[in-house]
Every structure is written in C-alpha cells, then in structure tokens.
Design an enzyme around this catalytic site. Sequence first.
Site, mmCIF file in Angstrom:
data_model
loop_
_atom_site.group_PDB
_atom_site.id
_atom_site.type_symbol
_atom_site.label_atom_id
_atom_site.label_comp_id
_atom_site.label_asym_id
_atom_site.label_seq_id
_atom_site.Cartn_x
_atom_site.Cartn_y
_atom_site.Cartn_z
ATOM 1 C CG HIS A 1 -1.963 -0.962 1.349
ATOM 2 N ND1 HIS A 1 -2.145 -1.758 2.457
ATOM 3 C CD2 HIS A 1 -2.957 -1.286 0.480
ATOM 4 C CE1 HIS A 1 -3.193 -2.533 2.270
ATOM 5 N NE2 HIS A 1 -3.704 -2.283 1.077
ATOM 6 C CE LYS B 1 -12.475 -6.914 3.559
ATOM 7 N NZ LYS B 1 -11.871 -6.187 2.440
ATOM 8 N NE ARG C 1 -2.867 -7.391 -4.731
ATOM 9 C CZ ARG C 1 -3.720 -7.726 -3.790
ATOM 10 N NH1 ARG C 1 -3.292 -7.889 -2.562
ATOM 11 N NH2 ARG C 1 -4.989 -7.916 -4.055
ATOM 12 C CB SER D 1 -4.413 -6.318 4.561
ATOM 13 O OG SER D 1 -3.992 -5.075 4.105
#
Length: 176
Positions: A33, A57, A106, A143
């Site tokens: 990040h 979440k 990514r 994460s």
Amino acid sequence: MPRQPVGERLVCYLPAMRRAVCPGSYDPVTNGHLDIIGRAAGVVDELVVAVLVNKNKKTLFSVEERVEMLREVTSDLPTVRVDTWHGLLVDYCVANGVKAIIKGLRAVSDFDYELQMAQMNYQLTAVETLFMPTNPLHSFLSSSLVKEVATYGGDVAHLVPESVHTRLVRRLTERA
Ligand code: PNS
C-alpha cells in the site's frame, strides 16, 4: 469544469486541482500500500488515502486504529491526507472534489474485479480510475495474507511498516 470542444477532442482550459483518492480497507496498511501511496502522491497535487468502511467485513483493527496507523506511516508525505468514509466511494469523490481514484494492480488476477469497479464508478459519477502497477517486490502482498501468516507465527516484519508490525503482533497476542 468548463470544457472547450476542439475538433474531436475536449480540451480543459482551466487547470484542474489534481486531487485523487487511494481507497481501501487498510486492515492493516502494508508496504505494498505504502509503495502505491508514495508513488501516487508523486503524480497529483493532493492524495487522500481513504479508509472505506464496510459494515459486513470483519476487521482486525478498528477504523480509528487503521486511520492512526496510516497517519503515522504517511507523516513524511506532506500532500497525503487520511480520511474515512461510510458508503459509496463515488459519493466520497463527489463530496470532496476528487477527480480520480488510484488503484494498485498486483497481478492480472486483480484486473477483472478492478475493471468492473472502475467501469461501475465511471458510469455512476464519471470519476476516473487510474491503475498503477505494484512494485514486483510487493506483488504477492495483501493485508489478509499478512494477517494469516502472522496469526500462525510467521515472520511478516519485512512486509509492513515497523509501527504496524508492533500493533499487529500485540493485537494477535491479545486475541490468542
Ligand atoms: O482494500 P480493499 O478491501 O480491497 O478495498 C476495496 C474498496 C474499499 C476500495 C472497495 O470495496 C470500495 O470501493 N468500497 C466502497 C463501497 C463502494 O463504492 N462499492 C461499489 C464499488 S463499484
């Protein structure tokens, strides 16, 4: 913003305030990040790092903790501001004069969903999405994986900023 048609093209004749947003859950912020945040800050006048709150979440850190960690690790970037938002990202953009969303990619596997969100966001409020390739050093990093590896005792000290690592270890120890 006023636009002047020139031939087939639309040309902006007022300079835009180039404010962009890097949205995410940041639970917690990783070196991946930070790489995107630092590089994105280099191409806009102001970058907002927005912690988007998703009530469905389950997160390891509260919104306040995530914001605090982000503020700590971006304190050397004067044009970066950290904020939070409950709701649609496009509504945040409209309410805050944000012209573009910047997302790190990514791998190709990120692209399908990111493209879908970018197209949805554009058709909702014409906000643009710009994709920035992640540094290959971080292309495996998320994460969720950091949390999973750390939960089972794996070493993630090189994957997150030091202050985040300290908090992560403390939180996982509290929960164990
Ligand atoms: O770090 P994440 O969890 O991958 O970030 C995803 C995030 C928060 C950027 C995305 O879920 C989002 O934009 N959420 C806000 C709600 C929203 O606008 N949903 C519609 C997307 S088209």
